[in-house]
Design a protein around this motif. Structure first.
Motif, PDB file in Angstrom:
ATOM      1  N   LEU A 183       0.862  -1.043  -0.050  1.00  0.00           N
ATOM      2  CA  LEU A 183       0.035   0.065   0.035  1.00  0.00           C
ATOM      3  C   LEU A 183       0.932   1.304   0.028  1.00  0.00           C
ATOM      4  O   LEU A 183       0.402   2.425   0.289  1.00  0.00           O
ATOM      5  CB  LEU A 183      -1.184  -0.151   1.079  1.00  0.00           C
ATOM      6  N   ASP A 184       2.035   1.207  -0.192  1.00  0.00           N
ATOM      7  CA  ASP A 184       2.901   2.165   0.007  1.00  0.00           C
ATOM      8  C   ASP A 184       2.862   3.141   1.085  1.00  0.00           C
ATOM      9  O   ASP A 184       2.956   4.299   1.174  1.00  0.00           O
ATOM     10  CB  ASP A 184       2.939   3.119  -1.362  1.00  0.00           C
ATOM     11  N   LEU A 185       3.024   2.513   2.169  1.00  0.00           N
ATOM     12  CA  LEU A 185       2.660   3.052   3.538  1.00  0.00           C
ATOM     13  C   LEU A 185       4.102   2.959   4.325  1.00  0.00           C
ATOM     14  O   LEU A 185       4.701   1.844   4.024  1.00  0.00           O
ATOM     15  CB  LEU A 185       1.688   2.500   4.367  1.00  0.00           C
ATOM     16  N   PRO A 186       4.485   3.896   4.974  1.00  0.00           N
ATOM     17  CA  PRO A 186       5.774   3.744   5.718  1.00  0.00           C
ATOM     18  C   PRO A 186       5.715   2.685   6.889  1.00  0.00           C
ATOM     19  O   PRO A 186       4.435   2.295   7.351  1.00  0.00           O
ATOM     20  CB  PRO A 186       6.215   5.086   6.404  1.00  0.00           C
ATOM     21  N   ASP A 187       6.949   1.999   7.124  1.00  0.00           N
ATOM     22  CA  ASP A 187       6.980   0.791   7.929  1.00  0.00           C
ATOM     23  C   ASP A 187       7.516   1.535   9.380  1.00  0.00           C
ATOM     24  O   ASP A 187       7.506   0.287  10.365  1.00  0.00           O
ATOM     25  CB  ASP A 187       7.468  -0.319   7.286  1.00  0.00           C
ATOM     26  N   ASP A 188       7.979   2.413   9.297  1.00  0.00           N
ATOM     27  CA  ASP A 188       8.654   2.913  10.708  1.00  0.00           C
ATOM     28  C   ASP A 188       7.922   4.415  11.075  1.00  0.00           C
ATOM     29  O   ASP A 188       8.381   5.304  10.368  1.00  0.00           O
ATOM     30  CB  ASP A 188       9.939   3.021  10.498  1.00  0.00           C
ATOM     31  N   PRO A 189       6.880   4.388  11.830  1.00  0.00           N
ATOM     32  CA  PRO A 189       6.707   3.419  12.926  1.00  0.00           C
ATOM     33  C   PRO A 189       5.463   2.329  11.897  1.00  0.00           C
ATOM     34  O   PRO A 189       4.969   2.647  11.022  1.00  0.00           O
ATOM     35  CB  PRO A 189       5.940   3.880  14.087  1.00  0.00           C
ATOM     36  N   PRO A 190       5.451   1.109  12.848  1.00  0.00           N
ATOM     37  CA  PRO A 190       4.475   0.245  11.849  1.00  0.00           C
ATOM     38  C   PRO A 190       3.095   0.793  11.751  1.00  0.00           C
ATOM     39  O   PRO A 190       2.638   1.353  12.697  1.00  0.00           O
ATOM     40  CB  PRO A 190       4.449  -1.218  12.784  1.00  0.00           C
ATOM     41  N   PRO A 191       2.462   0.723  10.560  1.00  0.00           N
ATOM     42  CA  PRO A 191       1.132   1.181  10.648  1.00  0.00           C
ATOM     43  C   PRO A 191       0.123   0.594  11.349  1.00  0.00           C
ATOM     44  O   PRO A 191       0.255  -0.714  11.633  1.00  0.00           O
ATOM     45  CB  PRO A 191       0.850   0.944   8.910  1.00  0.00           C
ATOM     46  N   ARG A 192      -1.016   1.281  11.847  1.00  0.00           N
ATOM     47  CA  ARG A 192      -1.726   0.789  12.528  1.00  0.00           C
ATOM     48  C   ARG A 192      -2.726   0.034  11.606  1.00  0.00           C
ATOM     49  O   ARG A 192      -2.909   0.307  10.498  1.00  0.00           O
ATOM     50  CB  ARG A 192      -2.660   1.876  13.485  1.00  0.00           C
ATOM     51  N   LEU A 193      -3.588  -0.965  12.032  1.00  0.00           N
ATOM     52  CA  LEU A 193      -4.568  -1.446  11.456  1.00  0.00           C
ATOM     53  C   LEU A 193      -5.657  -0.533  10.626  1.00  0.00           C
ATOM     54  O   LEU A 193      -5.895  -0.774   9.582  1.00  0.00           O
ATOM     55  CB  LEU A 193      -5.269  -2.612  11.976  1.00  0.00           C
ATOM     56  N   ALA A 194      -6.144   0.365  11.307  1.00  0.00           N
ATOM     57  CA  ALA A 194      -6.804   1.384  11.039  1.00  0.00           C
ATOM     58  C   ALA A 194      -6.219   2.080   9.749  1.00  0.00           C
ATOM     59  O   ALA A 194      -7.015   2.469   8.910  1.00  0.00           O
ATOM     60  CB  ALA A 194      -7.381   2.300  12.187  1.00  0.00           C
ATOM     61  N   ASP A 195      -4.998   2.548   9.914  1.00  0.00           N
ATOM     62  CA  ASP A 195      -4.304   3.150   8.602  1.00  0.00           C
ATOM     63  C   ASP A 195      -4.369   2.278   7.522  1.00  0.00           C
ATOM     64  O   ASP A 195      -4.599   2.570   6.416  1.00  0.00           O
ATOM     65  CB  ASP A 195      -2.720   3.399   9.010  1.00  0.00           C
TER      66      ASP A 195
END
Length: 97
Positions: free
Chosen positions: A76-88
């Motif tokens: 999803l091209d989201l950053p992994d630091d900090p790990p994404p929340r499930l809601a994100d």
């Protein structure tokens, strides 16, 4: 993104297993507590193994959940630091998924 990511299916299955295992653990823990209050120490001792085993299984499943969450974040091209929340993660997915 047109194709449903495999990591999403794995994550959903993992969350379902975690839910079931945590429910099962709380039932075992309640029985252990009830035995403790009633002074049934032999029952308590026998139940410890089940509680420990279940916690190990939950821990392994939680490790998988974390890995798959990071895989889905990458898709999803989201950053992994900090790990994404499930809601994100959910906010990035089509509602039908």
């Amino acid at each position: 993104m047109k194709t449903r990511p495999h990591s999403l299916d794995v994550l959903i299955a993992c969350l379902e297993r975690l839910k079931e295992r945590n429910i099962e653990w709380t039932k075992l823990a309640k029985g252990h507590h009830d035995d403790m209050i009633a002074g049934r120490f032999l029952n308590m001792e026998q139940g410890i193994e089940s509680l420990d085993r279940m916690l190990l299984e939950i821990g392994e499943e939680e490790d998988l959940r974390i890995r798959v969450t990071l895989e889905l974040a990458e898709v999803l091209d989201l950053p992994d630091d900090p790990p994404p929340r499930l809601a994100d993660l959910a906010a990035m997915l089509p509602t039908e998924w």
